[in-house]
Design an enzyme around this catalytic site. Structure first.
Site, mmCIF file in Angstrom:
data_model
loop_
_atom_site.group_PDB
_atom_site.id
_atom_site.type_symbol
_atom_site.label_atom_id
_atom_site.label_comp_id
_atom_site.label_asym_id
_atom_site.label_seq_id
_atom_site.Cartn_x
_atom_site.Cartn_y
_atom_site.Cartn_z
ATOM 1 N N ASP A 8 0.796 -1.230 0.000
ATOM 2 C CA ASP A 8 0.000 0.000 0.000
ATOM 3 C C ASP A 8 0.829 1.281 0.000
ATOM 4 O OD1 ASP A 8 -1.938 -1.866 0.281
ATOM 5 O OD2 ASP A 8 -2.726 -1.148 2.175
ATOM 6 N N LYS A 73 -6.718 -5.160 -3.104
ATOM 7 C CA LYS A 73 -7.389 -5.823 -1.986
ATOM 8 C C LYS A 73 -8.451 -4.906 -1.407
ATOM 9 C CE LYS A 73 -3.627 -4.292 1.063
ATOM 10 N NZ LYS A 73 -4.369 -3.339 1.888
ATOM 11 N N CYS A 112 -1.778 -3.097 7.655
ATOM 12 C CA CYS A 112 -1.692 -3.943 6.461
ATOM 13 C C CYS A 112 -0.373 -4.704 6.360
ATOM 14 C CB CYS A 112 -1.947 -3.105 5.218
ATOM 15 S SG CYS A 112 -3.652 -2.497 5.160
#
Ligand SMILES: [Zn+2]
Length: 160
Positions: A8, A73, A112
């Site tokens: 990310d 995701k 994450c």
């Protein structure tokens, strides 16, 4: 074979970097605009990384020419998308490339990165989290340290 998983590193979240490693996978949070994690839906986070918006693109500081695969995701309203393995092709992509060891970096350490590294261990990969290439959100002070302790207890190597 080793793989680098960049979690990310997107415009909504960061300044970023680039790394030369044989297999490089980047994950993106890639949410519908009514994602369950958004405050307007009763979730814990402000709206972020809505699919196809500028904030959801990989940060320009990442050299995208070195990234082999991008895994999106959190694409449905009710999938958190904290882990890059949650309802994605990531595990099969890694297996197809004979990856045994994952080097995990990116954002955020206590969400994450943590969830991706823990799922990688559960899937049987060797996992190394490079702490100096991550940052924690620290919603509660100490969340970053607690994530490191949890990762180590799960058999993840955490290195500086
Ligand atoms: Zn998200």
């Amino acid at each position: 074979m080793d793989a680098l998983v960049i979690v990310d590193v997107q415009n909504d979240f960061c300044p970023g970097g680039a790394l030369p490693v044989p297999d490089v996978v980047a994950t993106r949070d890639w949410h519908p605009d009514n994602h369950g994690s958004f405050a307007a839906q009763g979730g814990p986070w402000p709206a972020h990384c809505v699919h196809d918006t500028p904030g959801a693109q990989l940060h320009p500081g990442i050299d995208a020419t070195r990234i082999d695969v991008v895994v999106d995701k959190g694409q449905t309203r009710d999938t958190d998308g904290y882990s890059g393995f949650e309802q994605t092709e990531l595990e099969s992509i890694l297996r197809d490339h004979d990856v045994e060891t994952l080097h995990v970096v990116g954002l955020a350490l206590d969400y994450c990165v943590r969830a991706t590294a823990l799922d990688a261990r559960r899937a049987g990969f060797e996992v190394v989290v490079h702490r100096d290439a991550t940052r924690a959100v620290e919603v509660e002070p100490g969340d970053g340290e607690r994530a490191v302790a949890e990762l180590r207890a799960a058999g993840v190597q955490v290195v500086d």
